[in-house]
Design a protein around this motif. Sequence first.
Motif, PDB file in Angstrom:
ATOM      1  N   UNK A  69       0.835  -1.202   0.000  1.00  0.00           N
ATOM      2  CA  UNK A  69       0.000   0.000   0.000  1.00  0.00           C
ATOM      3  C   UNK A  69       0.861   1.240   0.000  1.00  0.00           C
TER       4      UNK A  69
ATOM      5  N   UNK B 139      -1.849   3.604  -6.301  1.00  0.00           N
ATOM      6  CA  UNK B 139      -2.292   2.321  -5.787  1.00  0.00           C
ATOM      7  C   UNK B 139      -3.543   2.474  -4.930  1.00  0.00           C
ATOM      8  N   UNK B 140      -3.524   3.439  -4.054  1.00  0.00           N
ATOM      9  CA  UNK B 140      -4.701   3.674  -3.200  1.00  0.00           C
ATOM     10  C   UNK B 140      -5.931   3.901  -4.068  1.00  0.00           C
TER      11      UNK B 140
ATOM     12  N   UNK C  49      -6.399   2.975  -7.139  1.00  0.00           N
ATOM     13  CA  UNK C  49      -6.719   1.730  -7.817  1.00  0.00           C
ATOM     14  C   UNK C  49      -7.554   0.841  -6.910  1.00  0.00           C
ATOM     15  N   UNK C  50      -7.090   0.695  -5.690  1.00  0.00           N
ATOM     16  CA  UNK C  50      -7.789  -0.158  -4.736  1.00  0.00           C
ATOM     17  C   UNK C  50      -9.170   0.406  -4.421  1.00  0.00           C
TER      18      UNK C  50
ATOM     19  N   UNK D 299     -10.997   2.158  -6.371  1.00  0.00           N
ATOM     20  CA  UNK D 299     -11.811   1.880  -7.539  1.00  0.00           C
ATOM     21  C   UNK D 299     -12.352   0.454  -7.493  1.00  0.00           C
ATOM     22  N   UNK D 300     -11.468  -0.452  -7.210  1.00  0.00           N
ATOM     23  CA  UNK D 300     -11.858  -1.857  -7.123  1.00  0.00           C
ATOM     24  C   UNK D 300     -12.903  -2.067  -6.034  1.00  0.00           C
ATOM     25  N   UNK D 301     -12.695  -1.456  -4.892  1.00  0.00           N
ATOM     26  CA  UNK D 301     -13.666  -1.628  -3.802  1.00  0.00           C
ATOM     27  C   UNK D 301     -15.009  -1.071  -4.198  1.00  0.00           C
TER      28      UNK D 301
ATOM     29  N   UNK E 296     -16.246  -0.969  -7.197  1.00  0.00           N
ATOM     30  CA  UNK E 296     -16.858  -1.949  -8.098  1.00  0.00           C
ATOM     31  C   UNK E 296     -17.463  -3.090  -7.297  1.00  0.00           C
ATOM     32  N   UNK E 297     -16.685  -3.593  -6.376  1.00  0.00           N
ATOM     33  CA  UNK E 297     -17.182  -4.681  -5.531  1.00  0.00           C
ATOM     34  C   UNK E 297     -18.451  -4.278  -4.816  1.00  0.00           C
ATOM     35  N   UNK E 298     -18.431  -3.078  -4.258  1.00  0.00           N
ATOM     36  CA  UNK E 298     -19.581  -2.638  -3.480  1.00  0.00           C
ATOM     37  C   UNK E 298     -20.820  -2.519  -4.343  1.00  0.00           C
ATOM     38  N   UNK E 299     -20.687  -1.838  -5.500  1.00  0.00           N
ATOM     39  CA  UNK E 299     -21.905  -1.726  -6.303  1.00  0.00           C
ATOM     40  C   UNK E 299     -22.318  -3.095  -6.818  1.00  0.00           C
ATOM     41  N   UNK E 300     -21.337  -3.950  -7.116  1.00  0.00           N
ATOM     42  CA  UNK E 300     -21.722  -5.272  -7.571  1.00  0.00           C
ATOM     43  C   UNK E 300     -22.513  -6.018  -6.505  1.00  0.00           C
ATOM     44  N   UNK E 301     -21.967  -6.104  -5.308  1.00  0.00           N
ATOM     45  CA  UNK E 301     -22.640  -6.842  -4.241  1.00  0.00           C
ATOM     46  C   UNK E 301     -23.975  -6.224  -3.878  1.00  0.00           C
TER      47      UNK E 301
ATOM     48  N   UNK F 170     -24.746   3.145 -10.465  1.00  0.00           N
ATOM     49  CA  UNK F 170     -24.304   4.536 -10.462  1.00  0.00           C
ATOM     50  C   UNK F 170     -24.668   5.173 -11.796  1.00  0.00           C
TER      51      UNK F 170
ATOM     52  N   UNK G 138     -24.853  -3.231 -16.779  1.00  0.00           N
ATOM     53  CA  UNK G 138     -24.830  -4.182 -15.674  1.00  0.00           C
ATOM     54  C   UNK G 138     -24.007  -5.414 -16.031  1.00  0.00           C
TER      55      UNK G 138
ATOM     56  N   UNK H 106     -20.380  -4.653 -15.787  1.00  0.00           N
ATOM     57  CA  UNK H 106     -19.911  -4.642 -14.400  1.00  0.00           C
ATOM     58  C   UNK H 106     -19.692  -6.064 -13.911  1.00  0.00           C
TER      59      UNK H 106
ATOM     60  N   UNK I 196     -16.196  -7.649 -12.894  1.00  0.00           N
ATOM     61  CA  UNK I 196     -16.088  -8.132 -11.526  1.00  0.00           C
ATOM     62  C   UNK I 196     -15.625  -9.578 -11.480  1.00  0.00           C
TER      63      UNK I 196
ATOM     64  N   UNK J 280     -18.417  -5.303   1.649  1.00  0.00           N
ATOM     65  CA  UNK J 280     -19.773  -5.804   1.457  1.00  0.00           C
ATOM     66  C   UNK J 280     -20.003  -7.173   2.079  1.00  0.00           C
TER      67      UNK J 280
ATOM     68  N   UNK K 223      -2.198  -5.427  -6.469  1.00  0.00           N
ATOM     69  CA  UNK K 223      -2.245  -4.146  -7.189  1.00  0.00           C
ATOM     70  C   UNK K 223      -1.934  -4.328  -8.673  1.00  0.00           C
TER      71      UNK K 223
ATOM     72  N   UNK L  72      -4.896  -5.762 -10.424  1.00  0.00           N
ATOM     73  CA  UNK L  72      -5.945  -4.759 -10.589  1.00  0.00           C
ATOM     74  C   UNK L  72      -5.604  -3.870 -11.774  1.00  0.00           C
ATOM     75  N   UNK L  73      -4.354  -3.470 -11.825  1.00  0.00           N
ATOM     76  CA  UNK L  73      -3.928  -2.583 -12.915  1.00  0.00           C
ATOM     77  C   UNK L  73      -4.166  -3.245 -14.275  1.00  0.00           C
TER      78      UNK L  73
ATOM     79  N   UNK M  70      -8.587  -4.012 -14.439  1.00  0.00           N
ATOM     80  CA  UNK M  70      -9.621  -2.997 -14.334  1.00  0.00           C
ATOM     81  C   UNK M  70      -9.619  -2.114 -15.572  1.00  0.00           C
TER      82      UNK M  70
END
Lengths: 127, 127
Positions: free
Chosen positions: A1, A6-7, A9-10, A12-14, A16-21, A125, B13, B16, B20, B66, B117, B120-121, B124
Amino acid sequence: MATPQDRQLVEHWRSIQTTYFHTAGALERALEAKFGIGLTEFEILDLVADSTDAACRMKQLGERTPMTQSAMSKVVDRLDKAGLISRQSCEDDRRSLFLELTDAGRALHRQAAIEHRALLRENLPKE
Amino acid sequence: MATPQDRQLVEHWRSIQTTYFHTAGALERALEAKFGIGLTEFEILDLVADSTDAACRMKQLGERTPMTQSAMSKVVDRLDKAGLISRQSCEDDRRSLFLELTDAGRALHRQAAIEHRALLRENLPKE
DNA sequence: TGTCATTCAATGACACGTCATATATGTTGT
DNA sequence: ACAACATATATGACGTGTCATTGAATGACA
């Protein structure tokens, strides 16, 4: 970290995960409550309903979803048992299966799709 | 499946879902192969590593992911058994648990985060 | 045509997540 | 201090997904 990149990037990934879940959960619960099917079941119905041609589809549907072949097989099995879909063996390649909505499947999909789109609109979103 | 807006919504959707699953899958496989942990395990390590304060964290971590409370509990349990994390009961509220990386956990996380990381790079969608 | 490899779908073993609860602790109001 | 309720985590039953494998049908090619 380490780096700020990087922050970001992470983060962003979180997100995506959140909206997905979050979205998947909402869909899952609503479809289950109102129509007695899960999200994956709906997604297969949706793909089949959306398929225009007469190709042997089981395989080709697999290419339009991140689901595993194995998962597909089991979902289709459940849908078949629920009387929403029918599997017909292909004439020209008897390894393949041809999927088709039953009348019940078609009717259920019509209703469920409305709910599905509405929930996507609420949860995804904007833009 | 009526309006073009609906089609677009559904396409959004599906995209996503695809990114994901695709990304999560890549992370899962790489972390499993190189470090012997799953993606959820890594994510907990990552959250704990990233936690600055001395609050009783189990609960609060739940708010940053989540994951279900139940899922958290089980992942943490696995991490504990793997010797990567330690659970210490809180003095001021003995229902709560305080999570901390072990040395092994910290070392593994440091390596795994780099891999994470990088993947992800790669996976994503840019921007 | 007979072998060997390939492809499609189904299945069994297994891992993990969810829901509903259990257990322990804390809090509030009387 | 005592109920009654609320909160933090753990756990068991269960469903569904994954991987590896199987079975059946096809293809390729000597």
